[in-house]
Design a protein around this motif. Structure first.
Motif, PDB file in Angstrom:
ATOM      1  N   ALA A 110       0.668  -1.380   0.319  1.00 48.15           N
ATOM      2  CA  ALA A 110      -0.397   0.106  -0.198  1.00 48.15           C
ATOM      3  C   ALA A 110       0.648   1.281  -0.118  1.00 48.15           C
ATOM      4  CB  ALA A 110      -1.266   0.141   1.177  1.00 48.15           C
ATOM      5  N   SER A 111       2.293   0.956   1.027  1.00 49.40           N
ATOM      6  CA  SER A 111       2.669   2.918   0.787  1.00 49.40           C
ATOM      7  C   SER A 111       3.134   2.815  -0.246  1.00 49.40           C
ATOM      8  CB  SER A 111       4.377   2.325   2.064  1.00 49.40           C
ATOM      9  OG  SER A 111       4.649   3.298   2.347  1.00 49.40           O
ATOM     10  N   SER A 112       3.707   1.500  -1.510  1.00 45.35           N
ATOM     11  CA  SER A 112       4.563   1.976  -2.865  1.00 45.35           C
ATOM     12  C   SER A 112       3.401   2.480  -3.576  1.00 45.35           C
ATOM     13  CB  SER A 112       5.856   0.677  -2.754  1.00 45.35           C
ATOM     14  OG  SER A 112       4.693  -0.592  -2.751  1.00 45.35           O
ATOM     15  N   GLY A 113       2.849   1.199  -3.270  1.00 45.34           N
ATOM     16  CA  GLY A 113       1.535   1.037  -5.020  1.00 45.34           C
ATOM     17  C   GLY A 113       0.388   2.064  -4.426  1.00 45.34           C
ATOM     18  N   GLN A 172      -0.761  -4.606  -7.034  1.00 45.44           N
ATOM     19  CA  GLN A 172      -0.002  -5.462  -7.690  1.00 45.44           C
ATOM     20  C   GLN A 172       0.464  -5.138  -9.686  1.00 45.44           C
ATOM     21  OE1 GLN A 172      -3.080  -8.329  -7.390  1.00 45.44           O
ATOM     22  NE2 GLN A 172      -1.749  -9.757  -7.512  1.00 45.44           N
ATOM     23  N   ILE A 173      -0.138  -4.004  -9.782  1.00 47.46           N
ATOM     24  CA  ILE A 173       0.288  -3.598 -11.480  1.00 47.46           C
ATOM     25  C   ILE A 173       1.095  -2.057 -11.167  1.00 47.46           C
ATOM     26  CG2 ILE A 173      -0.559  -2.340 -13.743  1.00 47.46           C
ATOM     27  CD1 ILE A 173      -3.334  -3.901 -13.058  1.00 47.46           C
ATOM     28  N   ALA A 174       0.680  -1.148 -10.070  1.00 48.47           N
ATOM     29  CA  ALA A 174       1.501  -0.205  -9.358  1.00 48.47           C
ATOM     30  C   ALA A 174       3.144  -0.697  -9.346  1.00 48.47           C
ATOM     31  CB  ALA A 174       1.232   0.445  -8.835  1.00 48.47           C
ATOM     32  N   ASN A 175       3.060  -1.922  -8.491  1.00 48.21           N
ATOM     33  CA  ASN A 175       4.487  -1.871  -7.989  1.00 48.21           C
ATOM     34  C   ASN A 175       5.028  -3.068  -8.986  1.00 48.21           C
ATOM     35  OD1 ASN A 175       4.441  -0.724  -5.084  1.00 48.21           O
ATOM     36  ND2 ASN A 175       2.892  -2.513  -4.965  1.00 48.21           N
ATOM     37  N   LEU A 176       4.748  -3.341 -10.186  1.00 45.69           N
ATOM     38  CA  LEU A 176       5.937  -3.526 -11.642  1.00 45.69           C
ATOM     39  C   LEU A 176       6.318  -2.848 -11.742  1.00 45.69           C
ATOM     40  CD1 LEU A 176       2.765  -6.328 -13.125  1.00 45.69           C
ATOM     41  CD2 LEU A 176       5.208  -6.922 -11.369  1.00 45.69           C
ATOM     42  N   PRO A 177       7.958  -3.429 -12.038  1.00 44.90           N
ATOM     43  CA  PRO A 177       8.588  -2.414 -13.133  1.00 44.90           C
ATOM     44  C   PRO A 177       8.118  -2.408 -13.898  1.00 44.90           C
ATOM     45  CG  PRO A 177       9.547  -4.859 -13.105  1.00 44.90           C
ATOM     46  CD  PRO A 177       8.261  -4.507 -11.808  1.00 44.90           C
ATOM     47  N   GLU A 178       8.609  -0.774 -14.577  1.00 43.38           N
ATOM     48  CA  GLU A 178       8.424  -0.584 -16.447  1.00 43.38           C
ATOM     49  C   GLU A 178       7.924  -1.795 -17.085  1.00 43.38           C
ATOM     50  OE1 GLU A 178       6.282   0.855 -19.042  1.00 43.38           O
ATOM     51  OE2 GLU A 178       5.386   1.845 -17.404  1.00 43.38           O
TER      52      GLU A 178
END
Length: 315
Positions: free
Chosen positions: A9-12, A249-255
């Protein structure tokens, strides 16, 4: 001190402005039904006292707080003479800043968490509301703390907007292509973070609706009741993609990732390791023949607002 945020949650949710811009708000039908079950705000009519204090936990950027603020203004305009306070509790610094900047009437924004409402007195809240967030802190400690601050006989309510692409696996999708998007979500790596679709939040309520003799814990709440309101929204594919990007789950993936070429093979079911791979699969679903578009090129997203409530029991 507020309870530390779950890492996802903090990073996403670090891009609070994107969350604020792309997540959906709540329909009037859902809000009115939900507040009615909580005896809150303009639902309290026919001689009943309008609740004076509502605590919203996990208020985020204020999607639901804006609704509560508007309802509070409407209730105050009826000439009741009562002072209505909405205490918006949010542990995420960037989201809290977004919410504070809105300067919403009747709203006080504070740092805090479901398991630490030290700024709220015992038996002082007419209702406690958690919108789109209870799955992050669905545990006994939070429910006990909510029980502490609620007035006797008052209600805690939880509410979520759930689009078909992010629904629980057992719920049927309204369209096959939306099930295709849901399949993409379920293909992502599990990160250990709780979500609405895993049902853990409901098990937390079930556990406090009955006494626990082993732990010497009394029942805190009545059995959970729930309802839902269905709705649709038209979005361009790009707007829909932006909405998916607010999922942690998507926001925390690398580009991009080292396996992008392998994962890009048509029909691949390999676990996506980058947002680029998820985007390619998203585009493939949106290119299907069964995706219907309006004159503006928008697609119809099917969704529902799910809400549940429980009443504080005397202990």
């Amino acid at each position: 001190m507020s309870t530390p945020l779950v890492k996802a949650a903090s990073s996403g949710f670090h891009d609070a402005s994107a969350y604020d811009a792309h997540r959906p708000s709540y329909t009037d039908a859902a809000v009115n039904a939900f507040l009615g079950h909580l005896n809150a705000l303009d639902a309290a009519t026919d001689g009943k006292q309008i609740p004076q204090k509502i605590v919203e936990i996990g208020a985020g950027t204020g999607k639901f707080t804006k609704v509560l603020s508007r309802k509070a203004m409407q209730a105050a305009a009826k000439g009741s003479g009562q002072s209505i306070e909405i205490l918006a509790v949010e542990p995420h610094e960037q989201m809290r800043a977004q919410l504070s900047a809105k300067n919403l009437p009747h709203v006080t924004v504070v740092d805090g968490h479901g398991a630490n409402l030290s700024m709220v007195d015992d038996n002082s809240a007419d209702a406690v509301i958690v919108a789109q967030a209870f799955h992050w802190f669905a545990n006994y400690e939070a429910l006990k703390e909510i029980h502490r601050v609620l007035k006797p006989g008052s209600f805690v309510g939880v509410i979520w907007n759930i689009e078909d692409y992010n629904k629980p696996a057992a719920w049927p999708a309204k369209a096959d292509w939306e099930q295709g998007l849901n399949d993409i979500i379920y293909s992502l790596a599990l990160d250990g973070s709780p979500r609405f679709r895993d049902g853990q939040w409901q098990r937390a309520f079930d556990a406090v609706a009955v006494p626990d003799a082993i732990a010497n814990r009394p029942a805190l709440y009545s059995p959970l009741a729930d309802d839902r309101v269905y709705w649709t929204v038209q979005l361009t594919p790009e707007a829909l993609w932006n909405r998916l990007l607010t999922l942690s789950q998507i926001a925390n993936l690398p580009e991009t990732g080292p396996n992008d070429e392998q994962e890009a093979v048509a029909g691949s079911t390999a676990q996506p390791t980058s947002r680029a791979t998820v985007r390619r699969r998203f585009d493939a679903v949106l290119a299907r023949d069964d995706v219907k578009r309006n004159d503006k090129g928008e697609v119809t997203i099917h969704a529902l607002t799910f809400f549940a409530w429980a009443q504080k029991l005397a202990v």
